[in-house]
Design a protein around this motif. Structure first.
Motif, short mmCIF file in Angstrom:
data_model
loop_
_atom_site.label_atom_id
_atom_site.label_comp_id
_atom_site.label_asym_id
_atom_site.label_seq_id
_atom_site.Cartn_x
_atom_site.Cartn_y
_atom_site.Cartn_z
N VAL A 11 0.84 -1.20 0.00
CA VAL A 11 0.00 0.00 0.00
C VAL A 11 0.87 1.26 0.00
O VAL A 11 0.62 2.20 -0.75
N ALA A 12 1.92 1.27 0.84
CA ALA A 12 2.80 2.45 0.90
C ALA A 12 3.45 2.72 -0.46
O ALA A 12 3.47 3.87 -0.93
N VAL A 13 3.95 1.68 -1.10
CA VAL A 13 4.58 1.85 -2.41
C VAL A 13 3.53 2.21 -3.46
O VAL A 13 3.75 3.08 -4.30
N GLY A 14 2.37 1.58 -3.38
CA GLY A 14 1.31 1.85 -4.35
C GLY A 14 0.83 3.29 -4.30
O GLY A 14 0.63 3.92 -5.35
N VAL A 15 0.65 3.82 -3.09
CA VAL A 15 0.21 5.21 -2.98
C VAL A 15 1.31 6.15 -3.48
O VAL A 15 1.03 7.14 -4.16
N MET A 16 2.56 5.83 -3.18
CA MET A 16 3.67 6.64 -3.68
C MET A 16 3.69 6.64 -5.21
O MET A 16 3.87 7.69 -5.83
N VAL A 17 3.48 5.49 -5.80
CA VAL A 17 3.42 5.41 -7.27
C VAL A 17 2.29 6.28 -7.79
O VAL A 17 2.45 7.01 -8.77
N GLY A 18 1.14 6.23 -7.11
CA GLY A 18 0.01 7.05 -7.53
C GLY A 18 0.32 8.54 -7.48
O GLY A 18 -0.03 9.29 -8.40
N VAL A 19 0.98 8.97 -6.41
CA VAL A 19 1.34 10.39 -6.29
C VAL A 19 2.31 10.78 -7.40
O VAL A 19 2.11 11.79 -8.08
N GLU A 20 3.34 9.98 -7.60
CA GLU A 20 4.34 10.31 -8.61
C GLU A 20 3.76 10.24 -10.03
O GLU A 20 4.10 11.06 -10.89
N PHE A 21 2.87 9.28 -10.27
CA PHE A 21 2.19 9.19 -11.56
C PHE A 21 1.34 10.44 -11.79
O PHE A 21 1.35 11.02 -12.88
N SER A 22 0.63 10.84 -10.76
CA SER A 22 -0.21 12.04 -10.85
C SER A 22 0.62 13.29 -11.13
O SER A 22 0.23 14.13 -11.94
N VAL A 23 1.76 13.41 -10.47
CA VAL A 23 2.64 14.55 -10.72
C VAL A 23 3.06 14.56 -12.19
O VAL A 23 3.00 15.60 -12.86
N ALA A 24 3.46 13.40 -12.70
CA ALA A 24 3.97 13.32 -14.07
C ALA A 24 2.90 13.54 -15.13
O ALA A 24 3.13 14.25 -16.12
N PHE A 25 1.73 12.96 -14.93
CA PHE A 25 0.76 12.90 -16.01
C PHE A 25 -0.51 13.72 -15.78
O PHE A 25 -1.36 13.79 -16.67
N VAL A 26 -0.63 14.35 -14.60
CA VAL A 26 -1.81 15.17 -14.33
C VAL A 26 -1.38 16.58 -13.88
O VAL A 26 -1.69 17.57 -14.55
N ILE A 27 -0.70 16.66 -12.76
CA ILE A 27 -0.38 17.96 -12.16
C ILE A 27 0.54 18.80 -13.05
O ILE A 27 0.22 19.94 -13.37
N ASN A 28 1.69 18.25 -13.43
CA ASN A 28 2.63 19.04 -14.23
C ASN A 28 2.07 19.43 -15.60
O ASN A 28 2.27 20.57 -16.02
N PRO A 29 1.34 18.56 -16.29
CA PRO A 29 0.72 19.03 -17.54
C PRO A 29 -0.28 20.17 -17.32
O PRO A 29 -0.36 21.08 -18.15
N ILE A 30 -1.03 20.12 -16.22
CA ILE A 30 -1.93 21.23 -15.92
C ILE A 30 -1.12 22.51 -15.69
O ILE A 30 -1.44 23.57 -16.25
N LEU A 31 -0.08 22.41 -14.85
CA LEU A 31 0.74 23.58 -14.56
C LEU A 31 1.44 24.10 -15.81
O LEU A 31 1.55 25.32 -16.01
N ASN A 32 1.90 23.19 -16.67
CA ASN A 32 2.57 23.60 -17.90
C ASN A 32 1.63 24.32 -18.85
O ASN A 32 2.08 25.10 -19.69
N GLY A 33 0.34 24.07 -18.75
CA GLY A 33 -0.63 24.70 -19.63
C GLY A 33 -1.05 26.10 -19.21
O GLY A 33 -1.73 26.79 -19.96
#
Length: 148
Positions: A11-33
């Motif tokens: 669970v700890a690793v899975g949530v970390m993966v989710g956060v990092e995935f979100s940063v890469a493919f959701v948050i940063n693209p929003i910020l870049n736009g």
């Protein structure tokens, strides 16, 4: 006790993966736009906030996987756990050598004091982060496979 360790680690690793995935493919693209340097303000804040939390999360996940490797050595899937822990080591090394130096610079940036190559540095961080996310997904996959 081993079952609890396995679940907690996964669970700890899975949530970390989710956060990092979100940063890469959701948050940063929003910020870049966002227009101008508005997205940069979000990245600077994110560098400060996540930069304070993620080292503990990465090292903690690695320690949990290492303990699982040792405690479950005689159990099925031990090789998968060891391989997953090895990939977590790779992600920590990548972070320290490639991403943290850029992140440490980003944390100090202000709208009045941006380096000329700030967009290139953000692009470099993003590319390294994509690779790190792939490594984390592979580590998580191995840990999940060890459970079955």
């Amino acid at each position: 006790m081993l079952n609890a360790l396995e679940v907690f680690t996964t669970v700890a690793v899975g949530v970390m993966v989710g956060v990092e995935f979100s940063v890469a493919f959701v948050i940063n693209p929003i910020l870049n736009g966002l227009p101008g340097d508005n997205g940069l303000r979000g990245r600077v804040h994110g560098a400060r906030m996540l930069g304070a939390v993620m080292p503990f999360w990465y090292i903690g996940s690695l320690v949990l996987a290492a303990v699982w490797s040792v405690a479950g050595w005689d159990e099925g899937g031990a090789g998968l756990v060891v391989a997953g822990a090895g990939l977590l080591i790779v992600s920590v090394v990548m972070s320290i050598l490639l991403l943290v130096p850029i992140n440490n610079r980003v944390k100090t940036w202000t709208a009045d004091g941006l380096p000329e190559d700030w967009k290139q540095q953000m692009g470099r961080w993003d590319r390294f982060h994509y690779v790190r996310v792939a490594v984390l997904i592979a580590a998580f996959t191995l840990l999940v496979a060890a459970l079955v």
